[in-house]
Design an enzyme around this catalytic site. Structure first.
Site, PDB file in Angstrom:
ATOM      1  N   LEU A 141     -10.347  -6.789  20.353  1.00  0.00           N
ATOM      2  CA  LEU A 141     -11.124  -7.980  20.029  1.00  0.00           C
ATOM      3  C   LEU A 141     -10.784  -9.028  21.076  1.00  0.00           C
ATOM      4  O   LEU A 141      -9.640  -9.112  21.532  1.00  0.00           O
ATOM      5  CB  LEU A 141     -10.765  -8.513  18.634  1.00  0.00           C
ATOM      6  CG  LEU A 141     -11.107  -7.636  17.424  1.00  0.00           C
ATOM      7  CD1 LEU A 141     -10.618  -8.303  16.143  1.00  0.00           C
ATOM      8  CD2 LEU A 141     -12.600  -7.356  17.347  1.00  0.00           C
ATOM      9  N   ASP A 142     -11.762  -9.834  21.452  1.00  0.00           N
ATOM     10  CA  ASP A 142     -11.493 -10.918  22.401  1.00  0.00           C
ATOM     11  C   ASP A 142     -10.443 -11.867  21.828  1.00  0.00           C
ATOM     12  O   ASP A 142     -10.267 -11.955  20.609  1.00  0.00           O
ATOM     13  CB  ASP A 142     -12.778 -11.690  22.703  1.00  0.00           C
ATOM     14  CG  ASP A 142     -13.818 -10.843  23.411  1.00  0.00           C
ATOM     15  OD1 ASP A 142     -13.429  -9.856  24.063  1.00  0.00           O
ATOM     16  OD2 ASP A 142     -15.010 -11.162  23.298  1.00  0.00           O
ATOM     17  N   LYS A 143      -9.784 -12.607  22.698  1.00  0.00           N
ATOM     18  CA  LYS A 143      -8.713 -13.519  22.298  1.00  0.00           C
ATOM     19  C   LYS A 143      -9.098 -14.397  21.108  1.00  0.00           C
ATOM     20  O   LYS A 143      -8.338 -14.550  20.157  1.00  0.00           O
ATOM     21  CB  LYS A 143      -8.325 -14.401  23.483  1.00  0.00           C
ATOM     22  CG  LYS A 143      -7.323 -15.499  23.156  1.00  0.00           C
ATOM     23  CD  LYS A 143      -7.120 -16.445  24.340  1.00  0.00           C
ATOM     24  CE  LYS A 143      -6.246 -17.623  23.955  1.00  0.00           C
ATOM     25  NZ  LYS A 143      -6.122 -18.618  25.042  1.00  0.00           N
ATOM     26  N   THR A 145     -11.768 -14.036  19.049  1.00  0.00           N
ATOM     27  CA  THR A 145     -12.490 -13.370  17.959  1.00  0.00           C
ATOM     28  C   THR A 145     -11.476 -12.990  16.891  1.00  0.00           C
ATOM     29  O   THR A 145     -10.397 -12.486  17.195  1.00  0.00           O
ATOM     30  CB  THR A 145     -13.218 -12.117  18.468  1.00  0.00           C
ATOM     31  OG1 THR A 145     -14.185 -12.504  19.448  1.00  0.00           O
ATOM     32  CG2 THR A 145     -13.918 -11.386  17.335  1.00  0.00           C
ATOM     33  N   ARG A 240     -21.402 -10.918  22.166  1.00  0.00           N
ATOM     34  CA  ARG A 240     -21.633 -12.205  22.829  1.00  0.00           C
ATOM     35  C   ARG A 240     -22.719 -12.084  23.901  1.00  0.00           C
ATOM     36  O   ARG A 240     -23.604 -12.946  24.015  1.00  0.00           O
ATOM     37  CB  ARG A 240     -20.326 -12.706  23.436  1.00  0.00           C
ATOM     38  CG  ARG A 240     -19.235 -12.947  22.387  1.00  0.00           C
ATOM     39  CD  ARG A 240     -17.854 -13.067  23.010  1.00  0.00           C
ATOM     40  NE  ARG A 240     -17.767 -14.218  23.910  1.00  0.00           N
ATOM     41  CZ  ARG A 240     -16.721 -14.447  24.696  1.00  0.00           C
ATOM     42  NH1 ARG A 240     -15.683 -13.608  24.693  1.00  0.00           N
ATOM     43  NH2 ARG A 240     -16.711 -15.510  25.474  1.00  0.00           N
TER      44      ARG A 240
END
Length: 324
Positions: A141-143, A145, A240
């Site tokens: 997961l992105d930082k 998210t 995104r």
């Protein structure tokens, strides 16, 4: 630095009649199914997987009744620091770990984030996980998210989970708040790759990898939409990029959101919350997969975090204030 002894692997199997005449790497993948074919091929080339005591090549044919012996070491996967970082653990057994990731936690060490990551926390919580590729992290997961992630605690579980991800049998469902009013759900089938103009960004591009995102409307507001998104593939920044591509970028996205928009005559509270929302409004809500050891289908849910709940409340109040 983390230092853990190498894991010794010693296995033996006899080639059954129905597999006689096949390539060694194919037979090995069937007999030692807990390891990936690429890993087994490497061991064959290194002479760690032998046929009747002799070294062979991955493409060599093996005969029924031959004895395969695997005598290998699973190397520690990195020189990382174990750090006592609190984890929100949703589920754990000896095979896997499901965590609820907070905003701001980087998943894997990289330039600018040498430590303080989820990986560092995992090494402290499960020291032996250093012997698993990428410390058991099979998806990211992105930082900024939030939400559910599964981590493999053993090499066998890691191999199984990677296969499930490749076969698209892992269900990952997210919720997000998009800018703009989406009239109906749909599917975005558009390849994603590095942006040719800005290498730090991803983009829909002809030369990209296949990427498929399904989305449906949960609730509409005057200028925004609460959306549920299901990933069929797992490309970097996929939700995104795809939502921005179809004209409905995520609130708070610092990279893909584009022009800032607020509903006309909105309350000061809503205007401030939209302007200052500190991250992309994206949460990994549901995770469903087959347990790597038992095969049982398992499902987890993570409640929306407070910042998303608050923004949805303000958007709902704004819509109701202008009804009629």
């Amino acid at each position: 630095m983390t230092s853990i002894d190498k894991q010794l692997i010693q296995l033996q199997a006899v080639v059954p009649f129905e597999q006689g005449g096949q390539r060694l790497d194919q037979v090995a993948a069937q007999l030692f199914g807990e390891y990936s074919r690429s890993r087994l091929s490497t061991w064959i080339k290194e002479g760690r997987l032998t046929v009747d005591g002799a070294v062979a090549r991955p493409r060599d044919t093996v005969h029924a009744g031959s004895s395969l012996v695997l005598d290998a070491e699973q190397e520690a996967q990195g020189e990382w620091v174990a750090q006592d970082i609190e984890l929100d653990i949703v589920y754990e057994d000896e095979h896997l770990l499901v965590i609820d990731k907070p905003a701001g936690l980087v998943v894997h060490p990289a330039a600018g984030h040498a430590d303080g990551t989820l990986l560092n926390a995992l090494l402290h919580h499960v020291p032996d996980i250093v012997n698993v590729p990428r410390a058991g992290i099979v998806h990211r997961l992105d930082k900024d998210t939030t939400g559910l992630m599964v981590v493999a605690k053993t090499l066998q579980a890691q191999t199984n989970l990677v296969e499930q991800l490749q076969k698209r049998t892992v269900s990952r469902i997210y919720e997000c708040i998009s800018v703009g009013v989406i009239t109906a759900g749909g599917t975005i089938d558009a390849p994603i790759g590095r942006s040719s103009s800005q290498r730090q960004r991803m983009a829909v591009t002809d030369g990209g990898k296949p990427a498929i995102t399904h989305y449906r409307v949960l609730e509409r507001y005057r200028s925004h939409t609460h959306v549920r998104v299901k990933l069929e593939t797992g490309r970097t920044h996929q939700i995104r990029v795809h939502m921005s591509h179809v004209g409905y970028p995520l609130v708070g996205d610092p990279v893909y959101a584009g022009r800032f928009r607020i509903p006309p005559a909105a309350s000061p509270s809503l205007v401030q919350s939209l302007k200052e929302f500190p991250r992309q409004a994206l949460h990994a809500r549901f995770l469903e997969l087959d347990h790597p050891a038992t095969g049982k289908r398992m499902k987890w849910e993570s409640a929306l975090p407070d910042d998303l709940v608050w923004l949805l409340t303000l958007l709902r109040q704004d819509r109701e204030a202008f009804v009629g």
